[in-house]
Design a protein around this motif. Sequence first.
Motif, short mmCIF file in Angstrom:
data_model
loop_
_atom_site.label_atom_id
_atom_site.label_comp_id
_atom_site.label_asym_id
_atom_site.label_seq_id
_atom_site.Cartn_x
_atom_site.Cartn_y
_atom_site.Cartn_z
N GLU A 154 0.81 -1.22 0.00
CA GLU A 154 0.00 0.00 0.00
C GLU A 154 0.84 1.27 0.00
OE1 GLU A 154 -3.75 2.02 2.39
OE2 GLU A 154 -2.69 0.34 3.31
N SER A 155 1.91 1.29 0.78
CA SER A 155 2.76 2.49 0.89
C SER A 155 3.67 2.68 -0.32
CB SER A 155 3.63 2.40 2.14
OG SER A 155 4.63 1.40 1.97
N ASN B 26 6.48 1.52 -0.56
CA ASN B 26 7.86 1.55 -0.06
C ASN B 26 8.66 0.32 -0.47
OD1 ASN B 26 7.55 4.05 1.12
ND2 ASN B 26 7.00 3.20 3.12
#
Length: 185
Positions: free
Chosen positions: A109-110, A112
């Motif tokens: 989701e991020s 990253n």
Amino acid sequence: MADTPSNMIPLGTKAPDFSLLDTVSDSTLNLNTLKGKQGTVILFICNHCPFVIHINSEIVSIANAYAEKGISFIAISSNDIVNYPQDSPEKMKALAKNENYPFPYLYDESQNVAKAYHAACTPDLYVFDKDLKLVYRGQLDDSRPGNTIPVSGKDLRHALDCLIENKANTQLQKPSIGCGIKWKR
């Protein structure tokens, strides 16, 4: 569909650690518990990309064939689901079940994790050895949607065979080509 090549990060790069939601089991899984005894394949994919759709069945076939050889597969989707709702966790779960993914399908989701791996496109494939050091990055094979080359998985299969047989992979590692990861704005 835009043709985006993968970033060819240096061989020997250590796999960045992560803990992400597995959309199939609805649990958080991490790299250290998912890694294989002989090696680990990390695939950045998504639901809607025509390049991924084109190779989905071959990825499943390869993952099934190499699981018994100690190779673990991990799929990750990092796309922005606000602008690409077809890549939402619920739809990821449905696709994983429909395609019979024998591996977790994780949601980044991020974004990253994609950034840590320098992932650029879907599909973007990385093969790590038992110590999580990069031994292959690039394409599944030369097949693309619309060309006449059959999907074979030959480049990934060769890399995995070299890893299992403890041989140097001297074959040219070609970047994957696919849709660019859909970054959040």
